[in-house]
Scaffold this motif. Structure first.
Motif, mmCIF file in Angstrom:
data_model
loop_
_atom_site.group_PDB
_atom_site.id
_atom_site.type_symbol
_atom_site.label_atom_id
_atom_site.label_comp_id
_atom_site.label_asym_id
_atom_site.label_seq_id
_atom_site.Cartn_x
_atom_site.Cartn_y
_atom_site.Cartn_z
ATOM 1 N N PHE A 11 3.522 -1.177 1.784
ATOM 2 C CA PHE A 11 3.938 -2.027 2.893
ATOM 3 C C PHE A 11 5.404 -2.390 2.752
ATOM 4 O O PHE A 11 5.863 -2.707 1.658
ATOM 5 C CB PHE A 11 3.106 -3.316 2.932
ATOM 6 N N GLU A 12 6.112 -2.363 3.873
ATOM 7 C CA GLU A 12 7.517 -2.755 3.884
ATOM 8 C C GLU A 12 7.631 -4.234 4.237
ATOM 9 O O GLU A 12 6.720 -4.810 4.830
ATOM 10 C CB GLU A 12 8.278 -1.909 4.900
ATOM 11 N N ASP A 13 8.756 -4.797 3.916
ATOM 12 C CA ASP A 13 9.096 -6.164 4.276
ATOM 13 C C ASP A 13 9.105 -6.245 5.805
ATOM 14 O O ASP A 13 9.764 -5.448 6.469
ATOM 15 C CB ASP A 13 10.484 -6.491 3.703
ATOM 16 N N ASP A 14 8.362 -7.198 6.368
ATOM 17 C CA ASP A 14 8.334 -7.328 7.829
ATOM 18 C C ASP A 14 9.214 -8.467 8.329
ATOM 19 O O ASP A 14 9.154 -8.846 9.494
ATOM 20 C CB ASP A 14 6.897 -7.470 8.332
ATOM 21 N N GLY A 15 10.035 -9.028 7.432
ATOM 22 C CA GLY A 15 10.907 -10.136 7.813
ATOM 23 C C GLY A 15 10.277 -11.495 7.562
ATOM 24 O O GLY A 15 10.977 -12.502 7.520
ATOM 25 N N ILE A 16 8.960 -11.540 7.422
ATOM 26 C CA ILE A 16 8.244 -12.782 7.125
ATOM 27 C C ILE A 16 7.519 -12.636 5.785
ATOM 28 O O ILE A 16 7.706 -13.430 4.883
ATOM 29 C CB ILE A 16 7.242 -13.130 8.246
ATOM 30 N N PRO A 21 8.466 -3.889 -2.660
ATOM 31 C CA PRO A 21 9.250 -2.686 -2.362
ATOM 32 C C PRO A 21 8.946 -1.500 -3.275
ATOM 33 O O PRO A 21 9.296 -0.367 -2.937
ATOM 34 C CB PRO A 21 10.689 -3.151 -2.560
ATOM 35 N N ASP A 22 8.275 -1.736 -4.398
ATOM 36 C CA ASP A 22 8.090 -0.681 -5.393
ATOM 37 C C ASP A 22 6.640 -0.289 -5.669
ATOM 38 O O ASP A 22 6.384 0.840 -6.091
ATOM 39 C CB ASP A 22 8.714 -1.110 -6.730
ATOM 40 N N LEU A 23 5.710 -1.214 -5.492
ATOM 41 C CA LEU A 23 4.337 -0.983 -5.936
ATOM 42 C C LEU A 23 3.353 -0.992 -4.770
ATOM 43 O O LEU A 23 3.448 -1.845 -3.883
ATOM 44 C CB LEU A 23 3.917 -2.055 -6.945
ATOM 45 N N GLY A 85 0.431 -5.224 9.214
ATOM 46 C CA GLY A 85 -0.196 -4.493 8.118
ATOM 47 C C GLY A 85 -1.494 -3.817 8.518
ATOM 48 O O GLY A 85 -1.757 -3.578 9.694
ATOM 49 N N GLU A 86 -2.310 -3.544 7.519
ATOM 50 C CA GLU A 86 -3.587 -2.835 7.686
ATOM 51 C C GLU A 86 -4.765 -3.799 7.619
ATOM 52 O O GLU A 86 -4.787 -4.681 6.771
ATOM 53 C CB GLU A 86 -3.770 -1.818 6.552
ATOM 54 N N GLU A 87 -5.734 -3.591 8.501
ATOM 55 C CA GLU A 87 -7.003 -4.295 8.393
ATOM 56 C C GLU A 87 -7.945 -3.421 7.574
ATOM 57 O O GLU A 87 -8.139 -2.252 7.892
ATOM 58 C CB GLU A 87 -7.600 -4.548 9.774
#
Length: 169
Positions: A11-16, A21-23, A85-87
């Motif tokens: 998952f990337e940073d969504d601003g909130i 960033p690595d795992l 994100g993902e459900e």
């Protein structure tokens, strides 16, 4: 113990919700032979400071600790990675390993839903909800959380070793 299926999510940073960033998030399907002993299993593998309960029904993350969640009873749909994100639906016997910074929120659960949670080496964990004023410090904290030396389910082997520790080299 074995895994019926391994799910891997980045998952990337969504601003909130910063996410990691690595795992990646790792989900071990049907990995717990004895789900009611999840907390004891995690503790044997040095994932400590454990508890049993549920998952909060709002987006949150821990910027200073990785977390493992083992489904002891019931099922739930959890949103991972923030609003975009993902459900994912998890069932009794499943394990979710969340790297520091990864958002998670319970969307639905069966009435009997119960998880065991723990943190590598008993790390104390904070509770963050995505406040903008937290951002600069949490991004630094997430990067500085040490990687665990053992997989919470399989100890010296298992997917965590491959996907989290082998990436260090």
């Amino acid at each position: 113990m074995k895994i019926a299926e391994l799910k891997i999510f980045y998952f990337e940073d969504d601003g909130i919700i910063p996410n990691n960033p690595d795992l990646p998030v790792l989900i071990y399907r049907n990995a717990l032979d004895h789900p009611h002993d999840a907390e004891e299993l995690f503790n044997r593998n040095q994932w400590l400071n454990s508890w049993t309960n549920g998952i909060y029904d709002y987006h949150h993350y821990h910027s200073n600790a990785h977390e493992v969640l083992g489904v002891m009873e019931g099922e739930a749909t959890v949103q991972l990675g923030g609003e975009m994100g993902e459900e994912v639906t998890v069932h009794k016997g499943d394990v979710i390993i969340l790297p520091a910074g990864t958002g998670h929120k319970k969307l639905y659960s069966s009435p009997d839903f119960k998880v065991a949670g723990a943190y590598p080496n008993g790390d104390e964990y904070n509770l963050k909800k995505g406040s903008l004023r937290e951002r600069p410090s949490v991004l630094i904290e997430i990067k500085n959380v040490p990687r665990p030396s053992l997989d919470p389910v399989f100890g010296e082997t298992g997917p965590l070793i491959k996907y989290w520790l082998k990436k260090m080299v």
